[in-house]
Enzyme design. Sequence first.
Site, PDB file in Angstrom:
ATOM      1  N   HIS A 242     -10.076   1.363   2.006  1.00 36.06           N
ATOM      2  CA  HIS A 242      -9.601   2.696   2.401  1.00 36.06           C
ATOM      3  C   HIS A 242     -10.771   3.640   2.694  1.00 36.06           C
ATOM      4  O   HIS A 242     -10.636   4.552   3.513  1.00 36.06           O
ATOM      5  CB  HIS A 242      -8.743   3.301   1.274  1.00 36.06           C
ATOM      6  CG  HIS A 242      -7.318   2.835   1.256  1.00 36.06           C
ATOM      7  ND1 HIS A 242      -6.420   3.114   2.270  1.00 36.06           N
ATOM      8  CD2 HIS A 242      -6.610   2.144   0.326  1.00 36.06           C
ATOM      9  CE1 HIS A 242      -5.235   2.598   1.958  1.00 36.06           C
ATOM     10  NE2 HIS A 242      -5.319   2.002   0.788  1.00 36.06           N
TER      11      HIS A 242
ATOM     12  N   HIS B 242      -9.128  -3.797  -1.763  1.00 41.47           N
ATOM     13  CA  HIS B 242      -8.110  -3.007  -1.054  1.00 41.47           C
ATOM     14  C   HIS B 242      -8.474  -1.521  -1.077  1.00 41.47           C
ATOM     15  O   HIS B 242      -8.457  -0.856  -0.036  1.00 41.47           O
ATOM     16  CB  HIS B 242      -6.745  -3.255  -1.699  1.00 41.47           C
ATOM     17  CG  HIS B 242      -5.629  -2.452  -1.094  1.00 41.47           C
ATOM     18  ND1 HIS B 242      -4.593  -3.020  -0.394  1.00 41.47           N
ATOM     19  CD2 HIS B 242      -5.394  -1.114  -1.084  1.00 41.47           C
ATOM     20  CE1 HIS B 242      -3.779  -2.066   0.020  1.00 41.47           C
ATOM     21  NE2 HIS B 242      -4.232  -0.899  -0.384  1.00 41.47           N
ATOM     22  N   GLU B 243      -8.825  -1.017  -2.276  1.00 39.97           N
ATOM     23  CA  GLU B 243      -9.121   0.416  -2.389  1.00 39.97           C
ATOM     24  C   GLU B 243     -10.390   0.785  -1.640  1.00 39.97           C
ATOM     25  O   GLU B 243     -10.456   1.818  -0.975  1.00 39.97           O
ATOM     26  CB  GLU B 243      -9.224   0.840  -3.852  1.00 39.97           C
ATOM     27  CG  GLU B 243      -7.968   0.635  -4.685  1.00 39.97           C
ATOM     28  CD  GLU B 243      -6.696   1.101  -4.032  1.00 39.97           C
ATOM     29  OE1 GLU B 243      -6.725   2.083  -3.246  1.00 39.97           O
ATOM     30  OE2 GLU B 243      -5.642   0.479  -4.267  1.00 39.97           O
TER      31      GLU B 243
ATOM     32  N   CYS C  98       0.857  -1.192   0.000  1.00 40.47           N
ATOM     33  CA  CYS C  98       0.000   0.000   0.000  1.00 40.47           C
ATOM     34  C   CYS C  98       0.886   1.233   0.000  1.00 40.47           C
ATOM     35  O   CYS C  98       1.885   1.276   0.731  1.00 40.47           O
ATOM     36  CB  CYS C  98      -0.895  -0.014   1.240  1.00 40.47           C
ATOM     37  SG  CYS C  98      -1.994   1.404   1.358  1.00 40.47           S
TER      38      CYS C  98
HETATM   39 NI    NI Z   1      -3.657   1.124  -0.113  1.00 41.29          NI
END
Ligand code: NI
Length: 180
Positions: A149, A145-146, A103
């Site tokens: 966030h 993953h995004e 990341c």
């Molecule tokens: Ni990330």
Amino acid sequence: MAVKEVLKMGDVRLLRRAQEVTSFGTPELRALLADMHDTMRALDGAGLAAPQIGVNLRVVIFGAEKARGNPRYPDAAEVPLTALVNPVITPFSDAAEEDWEGCLSVPGLRGLVPRYARLRYRGNDGHGAPVDRTVSGFHARVVQHECDHLDGILYPMRIRDLRNFGFTEVLFPDGAQREE
Ligand code: NI
């Protein structure tokens, strides 16, 4: 537009729930997406979420094109460059697979992270047009993953066994690895 500073783990702005975008096609959203693209490209990332540049909105971008020859993720399957606003993820089953992630907000480290293997994601592009895709593998991983966030979740929080978390150059002395 501009390459922005990417916030690093420990910054409380990465731990917030981001807010829904309510207006599409605006100069502000266009500028945000341009900044995100510039920043992701400059850092050779495979994805970026708006909170990583300090903007608390539900906006992510991602994309990994083999043709570009990006050295950070040579083995990643091709993922079209995508801007996704207000994303919603629906997994097809509980089936998960583990793979290594990095990341841009956790530089220099990699961890083994379980993710849904196959999912549908929906949302809008920057102009408000609907996006609706069914994906698997690396594409599904980078979306999860995004989108994490946007809910204040960084990938180390999902590592099952922290023995599978370490410095990139130690874990992968020979190989380039992607960062999201
Ligand atoms: Ni990330």
